[in-house]
Design a protein around this motif. Structure first.
Motif, PDB file in Angstrom:
ATOM      1  N   TYR A 261     -22.221   6.718   3.151  1.00  0.00           N
ATOM      2  CA  TYR A 261     -20.963   7.767   3.317  1.00  0.00           C
ATOM      3  C   TYR A 261     -20.164   7.192   3.641  1.00  0.00           C
ATOM      4  O   TYR A 261     -20.097   6.284   4.327  1.00  0.00           O
ATOM      5  CB  TYR A 261     -20.289   9.340   3.051  1.00  0.00           C
ATOM      6  N   GLY A 262     -19.023   6.534   3.199  1.00  0.00           N
ATOM      7  CA  GLY A 262     -17.872   5.277   3.556  1.00  0.00           C
ATOM      8  C   GLY A 262     -16.179   5.845   4.252  1.00  0.00           C
ATOM      9  O   GLY A 262     -16.117   6.569   3.231  1.00  0.00           O
ATOM     10  N   PHE A 263     -15.769   5.368   5.209  1.00  0.00           N
ATOM     11  CA  PHE A 263     -14.820   5.927   5.220  1.00  0.00           C
ATOM     12  C   PHE A 263     -13.775   4.675   5.787  1.00  0.00           C
ATOM     13  O   PHE A 263     -13.699   3.957   6.406  1.00  0.00           O
ATOM     14  CB  PHE A 263     -14.248   7.060   6.101  1.00  0.00           C
ATOM     15  N   HIS A 264     -12.624   4.460   4.795  1.00  0.00           N
ATOM     16  CA  HIS A 264     -12.204   3.134   5.695  1.00  0.00           C
ATOM     17  C   HIS A 264     -10.498   3.136   5.732  1.00  0.00           C
ATOM     18  O   HIS A 264      -9.597   3.131   5.185  1.00  0.00           O
ATOM     19  CB  HIS A 264     -11.936   1.467   4.377  1.00  0.00           C
ATOM     20  N   GLY A 265     -10.011   3.369   7.205  1.00  0.00           N
ATOM     21  CA  GLY A 265      -9.068   3.764   7.349  1.00  0.00           C
ATOM     22  C   GLY A 265      -7.725   3.580   7.523  1.00  0.00           C
ATOM     23  O   GLY A 265      -7.858   2.207   7.245  1.00  0.00           O
ATOM     24  N   LEU A 266      -7.682   3.565   8.677  1.00  0.00           N
ATOM     25  CA  LEU A 266      -6.662   3.099   9.903  1.00  0.00           C
ATOM     26  C   LEU A 266      -6.771   1.712  10.614  1.00  0.00           C
ATOM     27  O   LEU A 266      -7.684   1.853  11.605  1.00  0.00           O
ATOM     28  CB  LEU A 266      -4.754   3.743   9.827  1.00  0.00           C
ATOM     29  N   HIS A 267      -5.718   0.801  10.772  1.00  0.00           N
ATOM     30  CA  HIS A 267      -5.704  -0.350  11.704  1.00  0.00           C
ATOM     31  C   HIS A 267      -5.798   0.284  13.409  1.00  0.00           C
ATOM     32  O   HIS A 267      -5.116   1.065  13.991  1.00  0.00           O
ATOM     33  CB  HIS A 267      -5.098  -1.442  11.952  1.00  0.00           C
ATOM     34  N   GLY A 268      -7.441  -0.185  14.074  1.00  0.00           N
ATOM     35  CA  GLY A 268      -8.113   0.959  15.440  1.00  0.00           C
ATOM     36  C   GLY A 268      -7.487   2.325  15.070  1.00  0.00           C
ATOM     37  O   GLY A 268      -7.850   2.980  16.775  1.00  0.00           O
TER      38      GLY A 268
END
Lengths: 289, 581
Positions: free
Chosen positions: A68-75
């Protein structure tokens, strides 16, 4: 009672559908391999793994692994990863990102997640440069380093991520090097098994934009280090400060402390993902009478 | 003076116990089955300054803090002068009426009189009999005020006992002090000419923040992450005080950015969660609102407004964050904005927001203001039955699972970590139906358009399922007053005042602010004037209304930090109706 046998998991079970598109020779490949190796060796099944990232070259990681992947926000990977682990402690949660993502934009999260001792693993691909935005000075760029944004040399001293983690109260602090994927995998296994916040800073050469901190640069300098007493904070702090011609890699510090969830009156006893919804009763309104 | 209701104001400096005195009075009335609305006027100061707490209690329904002050309890000289002098402007709050009384300590002297009944009493002397300082004088004065309207002392004693319940002896001392004040007034003063009738069943006295808390919990919320900021903290405090009881988790992290990302993380993992703040804190959350929109993670955001810009007026009210909420986040993505009209609706829309977020997998805002989040109202009953809608969730083990399947209603099945055979990536980059990024090697314009259309289609689905817009005395109205959120009560009372003068005016009350329900267009058609009442400078809702409906509107706005008052609002609406300012 017999321990239940570990599920047989192969490294290929973690093979993502999307092929990693980092530059050929990028240090991130070693970490991707090492993480898959560690998860397979530990017998953790892909559907119980969440990889959370921020923004940057390295943060594309979740797409390249079958989990399961979660590619969110910078930082911002750490608050997301913390909450996922809190609400479902059965999951293995990894946060992953670069030095810009972790020690510029997300520094406050790094500090406080370490301090809280959230039971997750945080791996940083530390290449001392901004890669995705094509070569600007980062928080770990060396003093004097010439980059696109520092044509006359970097005037800010670099962050030492290990010292930051130690002073924040991280209970597992390690450093590795992309030139040795097996060593990263060994450390990663221990990091995942560690109950509490585990931090691994990985020297990960950027072959395109960092002509200073190259594979050769690190090969000449790094040496494997193992403390006699991993709970000795003063020694860990001293060894993590070593820099220059000789740079130690390995697990600098490891100590068992209660995690954030252990201390929370609800999280310590309830898996929120599995708990029933609370149904309000008339008695719950009595305080308003 | 309306003899079926009483309006009381307790005035003093911060630290004088103004708020606790006001709450004791409010609860005494709610226990007697009266309808109560309170209003908290306070400053950004811990000690000193001027603060007051107004309680309006009526035998009939009440919808605002009201006009026509009957009783003032003044704990200092400033209070005596401020609330009796008709020339002091307090943002629309009316001074003590001609027949009203002001109760204060006899040591206060040298004030100017304005014709009302001045009642100096030995408040401090009585208080000092029960305590080594005069702080208890407010309790003595409460006793006197209750005697002036013939409320039975037992009710008051019961409330005081509960208020100080954990402090046993202190409760007794306060009850005795109140009794002396009560008896003193009875012996020395005539009661107010009131004709209050009391109910038999006590009513719930609930704050806006409490009701938001109750609503979120009723809607299945198990995790709340927020950073303290007035006036969003009243809900935060409700969670803090009930976390263990309800098995929910409250997290106060390092900043609002962390709070919203935590709420997103918990929702992503399949646990209903929310975050909240006021405008300043919410400004920090803006980037992550778009993240939830892009990942299609359900997210409820509680936005409690106070006047800006910047730190603004931290303890005052305004409806000035609508533009911020509507514009939060780069790019276009679906969002839903709800604005409860009153405390009970904070509960109802709070839990509805939880379902809407799960159903449409997108940010849902519940917008209140300081006026609503920090005031108390009586509620007869709460409907505790509620069906939790989980939305679309995928079954385990699917070949080629499409998390962002391009469906007719735009809503795709969710899958949670831990579910076997549904591993996928949720990405802040534009992605295809599988969650794979479409912009790395070669950007695929077709996939981009498909993904945008799919997400935005959810708004069309939502529009089809929106409830009709509320109206008040509208069927024969020549003039339409349009409002949103917490001003509904005061607008209805202003409409009543104007109708009593023969002006045929009615109100449109907008709770579902965005997307705007186009039934409002049908409602306003043919009206002589469309008057938009709003607690801000720029007419943020007015602009939305005009741009969506292409109609001409007339503004009535207030941005002095105070809420509208019915009398003042009716006057301003009448000016607009009669041809403008």
């Amino acid at each position: 009672m017999m321990e239940s046998p570990k599920q047989i998991v192969k490294q290929t079970d973690y093979q993502g559908e999307v092929k990693a598109d980092w530059c050929p020779g990028c240090g991130n490949f070693a970490q991707l391999t090492a993480v898959k190796m560690a998860l397979a060796d530990l017998g953790i099944e892909p559907h119980n793994v969440v990889v959370v990232s921020g923004i940057g070259c390295s943060s594309n990681f979740p797409e390249f692994i079958r989990a399961y992947g979660f590619h969110g926000l910078h930082g911002r990977s750490l608050p997301v990863a913390s909450a996922i682990k809190w609400v479902n402690p059965k999951l293995t949660v990894l946060a992953y990102g670069g030095d810009g993502d972790g020690f510029f934009e997300g520094t406050q999260h790094f500090y406080h997640t370490a301090k809280r001792n959230v039971d997750i693993t945080y791996m940083v691909s530390d290449n001392q440069i901004f890669g995705l935005t094509t070569g600007q000075a980062s928080p770990t760029s060396e003093l004097g380093m010439v980059t696109k944004t520092t044509p006359e040399g970097n005037i800010e001293p670099p962050v030492n991520p290990l010292l930051l983690a130690l002073s924040a109260g991280a209970t597992f602090v390690a450093r590795a090097f992309s030139g040795d994927p097996k060593h990263i995998a060994d450390i990663t296994k221990k990091a995942i098994e560690h109950r509490g916040f585990s931090f691994i800073d990985v020297f990960s050469p950027c072959v395109t934009f960092n002509k200073l901190n190259t594979y050769d640069y690190f090969r000449k300098r790094v040496y494997k280090y193992e403390p006699e007493d991993p709970e000795d904070f003063a020694v860990a702090y001293k060894r993590a400060s070593e820099w220059g011609d000789r740079i130690p890699i390995g697990i600098f510090y490891q100590k068992s402390e209660p995690t954030y969830a252990d201390r929370d009156p609800v999280l310590s006893k309830v898996n929120l993902r599995e708990s029933p919804y609370y149904k309000l009763k008339e008695q719950d309104l009595e305080e308003f009478l | 003076m309306n003899d079926r209701e009483v309006v009381i104001r307790v005035s003093g400096a911060a630290g004088d116990g103004v708020q606790s005195a006001g709450q004791i009075i409010a609860k005494s009335f709610s226990r007697k089955g009266m309808n109560v609305v309170t209003y908290n006027y306070y400053q950004d100061i811990v000690r000193g300054g001027t603060s007051w707490y107004q309680i309006r209690a009526s035998s009939d329904p009440v919808r605002s803090q009201g006009d026509g002050l009957d009783i003032v309890i003044a704990l200092n000289k400033d209070g005596v002068q401020r609330h009796t002098n008709p020339d002091i402007d307090e943002g629309g709050a009316s001074p003590l009426s001609k027949e009203g009384i002001v109760i204060f300590d006899k040591s206060i002297q040298g004030y100017e009189e304005h014709g009302q009944r001045y009642v100096p009493m030995p408040l401090s002397d009585i208080a000092m009999k029960y305590s080594n300082n005069a702080l208890m004088r407010n309790t003595v004065a409460i006793g006197a005020a209750m005697a002036s309207i013939n409320l039975d002392f037992e009710t008051l004693a019961g409330v005081i006992g509960d208020q100080f319940g954990s402090k046993g002896k202190i409760a007794d001392l306060n009850v005795n002090a109140a009794k002396e004040g009560y008896d003193y007034f009875k012996k020395n003063q005539e009661p107010l000419k009131k004709n209050l009738s009391f109910g038999t069943k006590p009513k719930y006295l609930v704050g806006g923040g409490d009701a938001i808390g109750l609503g979120f919990v009723s809607g299945g919320m198990k995790f709340y992450a927020g950073y303290p900021m007035t006036p969003a903290s009243s809900a935060l405090m409700y969670f803090a005080n009930h976390a263990s009881k309800f098995d929910i988790v409250l997290k106060i992290p390092e900043d609002e950015i962390s709070a919203i990302n935590m709420a997103i993380g918990a929702n992503y993992a399949g646990v209903r969660s929310a975050t909240g703040s006021s405008g300043g804190g919410f400004s920090l959350m803006v980037e992550a609102v778009g993240l939830a929109g892009m990942l299609e993670v359900p997210l409820v955001i509680y936005e409690a407004q106070r006047p800006g810009p910047s730190t603004g007026l931290p303890t005052k009210t305004e409806q000035g964050d609508l533009n911020l909420v509507l514009g939060a986040g780069q790019g276009d993505f679906p969002r839903i904005v709800l604005a409860p009209r009153n405390v009970k609706e904070c509960f109802e829309l709070g839990r509805e927001a939880m379902n809407l977020a799960a159903r449409y997998q997108t940010p849902v805002f519940v917008m209140v203001d300081l006026y609503l989040s920090e005031h108390y109202e009586t509620v007869d009953s709460f409907d505790l039955d509620f069906k939790i809608d989980e939305g679309k969730i995928a079954g385990d083990n699917q070949e080629n699972f499409r998390r962002y399947e391009d469906t007719e209603d735009g809503i795709s099945p969710r899958a949670f970590p831990g579910q076997p055979g549904l591993m996928h990536n949720e990405d802040s980059d534009e992605h295809n139906e599988f969650g794979q990024v479409v912009s790395d090697a070669v950007t695929d314009p077709r996939e981009r358009v498909k993904a945008m259309n799919k997400r935005m289609r959810k708004m069309e689905t939502y529009r089809k399922n929106m409830p009709p817009t509320y109206t008040y005395k509208f069927s024969d109205a020549e003039y339409a007053v349009v409002q949103w959120g917490s001003t509904a009560g005061v607008v209805e009372e202003a409409v009543d005042i104007l109708r009593n003068k023969g002006i045929r005016v009615g109100a449109i009350e907008v709770t579902h602010v965005f997307p705007l329900n186009h039934d409002i267009g049908d409602l306003v058609r043919g009206k002589k004037k469309i008057i938009v009442v709003e607690n801000n400078y720029g007419g943020q809702f007015d602009r939305l209304l005009r741009s969506e409906l292409l109609v001409r509107t007339e503004p009535v706005r207030k941005y002095d930090g105070e809420s509208f008052y019915p009398g003042q609002l009716a006057e301003e609406i009448e000016v607009v109706i009669r041809g403008g300012k």
